[in-house]
Design a protein around this motif. Structure first.
Motif, short mmCIF file in Angstrom:
data_model
loop_
_atom_site.label_atom_id
_atom_site.label_comp_id
_atom_site.label_asym_id
_atom_site.label_seq_id
_atom_site.Cartn_x
_atom_site.Cartn_y
_atom_site.Cartn_z
N GLY A 25 0.82 -1.21 0.00
CA GLY A 25 0.00 0.00 0.00
C GLY A 25 0.85 1.26 0.00
N VAL A 28 2.24 1.76 -3.52
CA VAL A 28 1.21 2.26 -4.44
C VAL A 28 0.96 3.75 -4.17
N TRP A 29 0.89 4.13 -2.89
CA TRP A 29 0.69 5.54 -2.55
C TRP A 29 1.86 6.38 -3.05
N LEU A 32 1.55 6.90 -6.75
CA LEU A 32 0.52 7.91 -7.04
C LEU A 32 1.04 9.31 -6.79
N VAL A 96 -6.14 7.18 5.67
CA VAL A 96 -5.65 6.36 4.55
C VAL A 96 -6.45 6.67 3.28
N ALA A 99 -5.21 9.93 1.97
CA ALA A 99 -3.89 9.81 1.37
C ALA A 99 -3.95 9.24 -0.04
N PHE A 100 -4.86 8.31 -0.28
CA PHE A 100 -4.97 7.73 -1.62
C PHE A 100 -5.87 8.56 -2.53
N LEU A 104 -5.26 10.97 -6.48
CA LEU A 104 -6.17 10.51 -7.54
C LEU A 104 -7.14 11.61 -7.95
#
Length: 113
Positions: A25, A28-29, A32, A96, A99-100, A104
């Motif tokens: 995770g 991935v963050w 991004l 969380v 953060a994602f 995006l």
């Protein structure tokens, strides 16, 4: 004070059992964030507003979902530490999600000129 240390120990032990997923995770963050930071004209401010709404929704959903997920209920929460833990865990879910969702949402908004 004992309850706080116990809760922190439980969080630490839980993370140790799922550290590969936490690492994935985080990667991935990071990807991004790098993608969003490298793109020109990303609307971070507009993306934050959208992501904050998503984070609040996830936090509220966490408060409602977590007791049932642990085979408990909101009615069984009588001690202040129970409420503090529930709110902290739900806030963590919301953080969380923020953060994602922020990179995006910033990437999907129309670039500023």
């Amino acid at each position: 004070m004992y309850e706080i240390w116990l809760a922190l120990n439980i969080v630490w032990e839980t993370v140790l059992t799922v550290w590969p997923a936490v690492l994935q995770g985080a990667l991935v963050w990071l990807a991004l964030m790098v993608l969003a930071l490298r793109r020109r004209g990303v609307d971070w401010r507009g993306g934050f507003k959208l992501a904050l709404g998503a984070a609040v929704a996830v936090g509220i959903a966490g408060v409602l979902w977590l007791p049932g997920a642990t085979r408990s209920s909101l009615g069984e929460m009588a001690y202040w530490v129970d409420w503090a833990n529930l709110l902290a865990i739900a806030a963590g879910f919301g953080a969380v999600a923020l953060a994602f969702a922020w990179p995006l949402a910033a990437l999907t908004r129309r670039p500023r000129h």
